[in-house]
Design a protein around this motif. Sequence first.
Motif, PDB file in Angstrom:
ATOM      1  N   ALA A   1      -5.885  -3.078   3.729  1.00  0.00           N
ATOM      2  CA  ALA A   1      -5.207  -1.385   2.992  1.00  0.00           C
ATOM      3  C   ALA A   1      -6.076  -0.583   3.053  1.00  0.00           C
ATOM      4  O   ALA A   1      -5.863   1.124   3.062  1.00  0.00           O
ATOM      5  CB  ALA A   1      -6.263  -2.446   1.844  1.00  0.00           C
TER       6      ALA A   1
ATOM      7  N   VAL B   1       0.546  -1.501  -0.033  1.00  0.00           N
ATOM      8  CA  VAL B   1       0.417   0.211   0.198  1.00  0.00           C
ATOM      9  C   VAL B   1       1.124   1.564   0.063  1.00  0.00           C
ATOM     10  O   VAL B   1       0.702   1.868  -0.760  1.00  0.00           O
ATOM     11  CB  VAL B   1      -0.985  -0.132   1.070  1.00  0.00           C
TER      12      VAL B   1
ATOM     13  N   ALA C   1      -4.271   2.722   3.799  1.00  0.00           N
ATOM     14  CA  ALA C   1      -4.492   4.186   3.375  1.00  0.00           C
ATOM     15  C   ALA C   1      -4.540   5.367   4.230  1.00  0.00           C
ATOM     16  O   ALA C   1      -3.870   6.105   4.082  1.00  0.00           O
ATOM     17  CB  ALA C   1      -5.512   3.724   2.321  1.00  0.00           C
TER      18      ALA C   1
END
Length: 411
Positions: A245, A222, A249
């Motif tokens: 993920a 990521v 983020a």
Amino acid sequence: MQRTREARLIATFLAAALFASVSAARQPAQAAGVTDTEIRIGNIMPYTGPLAAFASIGRAEAAYFDMINERGGINGRKIRFISRDDSSNPRTAVEHTRELVEQERVHLMFGSFGTPGNLATRAYLNERQIPQLFVASGDEEWAHPKQFPWTMGWQPTFRAEGRIYANYIQASYPDRKIAVLWQNDQFGRDLFRGLQEGLGVTANMIVADIAIEADMSIDTQVDILKSSGAEVLVLNCAPPISARAIRRAAELGWHPVLLLVNAAASIANALRPAGLQNAVGVVSTSFLKDANDATWKEDPAIKDWLAFMDRYYPDGDKDDGYAIFGYAAAETLAQVLTQCGDNLSRENIMLQAESLRNYQSSIVLPGIAINTGPSDFRPIEQMRLVQFDGTAWQPIGDVIESAFATVRDDN
């Protein structure tokens, strides 16, 4: 004279015995798992392993058949649903499928999960003319009625779903760079291929893509995708990885447009573990109703679904989209078996499965119908784009089916 008569009697007896043995050899293939009171149905599901989040599909199906049995069964026959755990291992799927057919003597296989396991068992089941119905996988391999007439899918294909995301990006974010985190298996490759095909000449807007395994840590990946400068992130992987993920983020302060594949769009298994606040605005696709959506608060089918969960699957999560998936798939099989009437030969089961005409499952979104035919083994070919508002998935736009037109292959 007496000896001649005896010889004739013996010959007649032997002929009758031979005919009976030949008939008996033929009959079990059709009636092995059907009695006057029971229909035996086999299933393979990942109750353990990296894809265990999908196990609620099988549990919901088992609960649905419990409900059907309590109500008297289908045309007077109870469903005996025998489900085995393959831990997403194709070799184990083959072993269990053989046991279900040869020892448990199931009449058909239904709703088994995943592409590798179903591919591994498809030839075996087709050679023995055993229905492999409503496979829980969006691979295009389940729609080849000429080559594999005993295998039929159920859900929309991954490849077509990828095209839908491409169409959405082109319409809403045509100038933004795209990053893709995709699962390194047939599921991931099919959807990624559909995305690239749908983008066409604009596929060069994909500035970074990383293939990952189903059980790996993905923080570093990521980080790399963020550094690519992408403003759109397509998550094409299993629920646990998708959850990590989305969370990663957010930790990085990276807020791209997030597209999450339908297979991972479970509030219970992906969005809640990611942090609901981090998932607000995520876009996905759907073809099933969301019990959390206020639109369906008074919908009789959703009320029935909630009552079903309370009574037959109390340990299940009402936010789990995979449980709804299992319920809807089992409902579709029940429709097929009901159409069979008292003729439950395997041939007639397949005939009825390929004779669904505008069938409206109670839990499928309005405007989406289930249709099949002798050369159409894709029951559901429509989806809607949806967006997560922090509580439920809300529809955006109309039902989409045009993306499927160019990916049909009936061979």
